[in-house]
Design an enzyme around this catalytic site. Sequence first.
Site, PDB file in Angstrom:
ATOM      1  N   ASP A   8       0.852  -1.191   0.000  1.00 29.42           N
ATOM      2  CA  ASP A   8       0.000   0.000   0.000  1.00 29.42           C
ATOM      3  C   ASP A   8       0.891   1.245   0.000  1.00 29.42           C
ATOM      4  O   ASP A   8       0.891   2.021   0.951  1.00 29.42           O
ATOM      5  CB  ASP A   8      -0.915  -0.006   1.239  1.00 29.42           C
ATOM      6  CG  ASP A   8      -0.148  -0.086   2.553  1.00 29.42           C
ATOM      7  OD1 ASP A   8       1.038  -0.509   2.549  1.00 29.42           O
ATOM      8  OD2 ASP A   8      -0.712   0.292   3.603  1.00 29.42           O
ATOM      9  N   HIS A 240       9.671   0.467   8.628  1.00 26.29           N
ATOM     10  CA  HIS A 240       9.010  -0.833   8.865  1.00 26.29           C
ATOM     11  C   HIS A 240       9.116  -1.798   7.681  1.00 26.29           C
ATOM     12  O   HIS A 240       9.586  -2.923   7.811  1.00 26.29           O
ATOM     13  CB  HIS A 240       7.523  -0.613   9.179  1.00 26.29           C
ATOM     14  CG  HIS A 240       7.267   0.287  10.336  1.00 26.29           C
ATOM     15  ND1 HIS A 240       7.258  -0.147  11.638  1.00 26.29           N
ATOM     16  CD2 HIS A 240       7.001   1.615  10.397  1.00 26.29           C
ATOM     17  CE1 HIS A 240       6.989   0.856  12.457  1.00 26.29           C
ATOM     18  NE2 HIS A 240       6.831   1.948  11.728  1.00 26.29           N
TER      19      HIS A 240
END
Lengths: 318, 318
Positions: A8, A240
Amino acid sequence: MKLVIDTDPGIDDAYAILLAFKSLEVEVVGLTTVFGNVPTPLATRNALFLLEMAGRGDVPVAEGAHGQLDDGEEKRIAHWVHGEDGMGNTNPPEPQGSPCGKRAAEFIVEQANKLKGELNILALGPLTNLAEAVRLDPAIKDKVKRVLVLGGAFKTNGNVHPAAEANIYGDPLAADVVFSSGMEIYTVGLDATHLCVMPEGDINSLRDSMGEFGSFLHSISGFYIDFHFKVWGQRMMHPHDAIALVALLRPDLFEWREGAVCVATDGLCKGMTVMDYGGKKMAWGEQMEPEESGPRGVGLPGGGGSQYNQDEAVRLRV
Amino acid sequence: MKLVIDTDPGIDDAYAILLAFKSLEVEVVGLTTVFGNVPTPLATRNALFLLEMAGRGDVPVAEGAHGQLDDGEEKRIAHWVHGEDGMGNTNPPEPQGSPCGKRAAEFIVEQANKLKGELNILALGPLTNLAEAVRLDPAIKDKVKRVLVLGGAFKTNGNVHPAAEANIYGDPLAADVVFSSGMEIYTVGLDATHLCVMPEGDINSLRDSMGEFGSFLHSISGFYIDFHFKVWGQRMMHPHDAIALVALLRPDLFEWREGAVCVATDGLCKGMTVMDYGGKKMAWGEQMEPEESGPRGVGLPGGGGSQYNQDEAVRLRV
Ligand SMILES: [Ca+2]
Ligand SMILES: [Ca+2]
C-alpha cells in the site's frame, strides 16, 4: 528468490520495493496493491510509478481489495503518516502503465501455481488480498514457499491503539484468516521494527550518497519524519516495510519464536495479534480437565469460534 | 502496615495469608472472600479455618460477591488446581467462627474510612469485591493507601487462555472498574509470578523445617504440585499469591512500569490486561490528527466505550 510484494505504498513501502530491486537475490514477479497508507487506486498508481521510476515497468501490478474482507469497509487511510498522495505530498508524476487486469488474489494464486513452491510473498499492508487468495485456493498453503508479514505487536504496544498495529488493524479478520491458513508465515511486528531507528541524518546521507534512489527516498521522507517527530519526539523514522524485506532475505539477523496466532476482530483488543507461546498445556472452564486438553489445541470462551490452533506451523517474530 | 486480604483460598492464598501473619510489619485487619479457586461460601469457610489454625480467630472475615459484577455469574471455579475443598483435598476441619455479617465491599469501605489513608489491600482473587467497593464509595480512591493486585498477563501468555490470567478472567468487568478507579494500584501478573518457581524439594524442606505452618502448607501442596506437573511438566509450584504479598512488603525486589490499563471484557481477548506503556502519542482514525490527540488520552474503536486513560496514576508490574 521469486517474490510478490503486496503493498500500500506508502513511504516505507517505497523503501522496501526499491530495496528489493537493489537486492541481487530477489526477482520481483509482481506487485499487488491494497488499501492502508492510501486508498487502493492510489496504491496502484504509486506502485506503477515506483516501478517506472526504477526502470522496471515490465513488472506487473495487480490491483487488490478496496476494503476489508467480507464487509468491504475501507477503514483507516493513514494520510497523516504518508501524505495525501502516499509519497509525502511530493506529487509524483502520473505513471504511463496500468494494472494487469487481474485481481490481486487471483494473481497471487496464479503465481503460486506457476512457480511450484518457489513463490515468496512479502505482505506490507492489511492482509485482505492474502486472505482472499486463501479463500480462492486453500491449497495455496502448500504452494507458497514463505510469507513474510509486516504486522502485529506481540510483547509491545500497537501503533493504532495500545493493543493493535496498523496493518493488522486495517483488516483483523483477514489477518486471522491468514494466520490460521497453514501457510509458512514469518511475521515482523512492532517488537522488531520499533527497535530500528533511521535518524534524519542517515536519510540526508542517503540523499548525498549518489545512489540511484537516494535522492528520491530522501524527498519523500520529510513528511514521514515529521510524523515520527510528532508522535515520538525524535527526528527519525522507523523503516518498517524495508525491515520486513531484510527479515525475508536475512532471517538470521532476527530472533524468532514459533507459535499459533489469533487476531481479535472486535472489542477493546480489536486488531491485536495474540500468540500462544506454547509454555503451558491449558485447560478452560470446568468441563475440561488438564488431562483432557490436548497439548497443542486450546479451546476458547464461547466455543466453536476462534481456536488457538497450534497444529499449524505458524512462525512469528516476537 | 494495616492490611485487608481479599482472597479465594486456595492453596497459594493459604501461603500468602499465613505469610502475612509471620510478617512483623503486617497487621491483618480482616479477610474478605470471593469466588475463584473455590465458590465464595467455601472461600469464607477456608478463610475462617486458616485464621483459627493460625490462632487468629479474632480477625474478622467479611464474605463477598458470589459471582461476577452486574450479572452475578460465577464463571470458573478452579477445583482442578486447588481441589474440591480448595485445600488440596485435605478436608480441613469445620471452623468454629462465622463471618462478620458485613458484605466484603461494605467492610472494605468501612476500613478505608476508619483507617484514614493507612489501609492497604492485597487482592488475591477476581476483583469483584474491590469493584463493588469503588461503586459503593468512589472516593475510596483517595482513602486507600495502596492496592496490590495479583492478576494479569502483560508481556506473557495468560493461564486461562493465551490472552488472559485467571483472576482477571474471573471478572473482567470488575478488573476494568478497579484499574480505572484512580486508586494507587500495583499489579503483579504472570510476568512476575511465572518467574518464581518453588520446587517440590523446597516444599519438603518447609515440612521438615519445624516452622509453625510448614507441615500444613506441605500437606495442601501435593495436589497443587500435581497440577503444575500436568501443565508445566515439572514438580514445582508457582506461589502466586505469596509473591504478591512479598511485592507489597518489598517492592524494591521488583521492577515496575507505570501506565494505564484496560481490560477486555469480551471476544478473543476476554480477560486480557492491556497496558499503554506510554511511548507513543497515538492518533486514531481519520478524524484525529496526531496534533489533536492529547498525549495521555487515547480513544478507542467504537468511541464512548473504554478509554485508555493515562491520567490516572495506575502503576503496574510488567
Ligand atoms: Ca505498507
Ligand atoms: Ca487467590
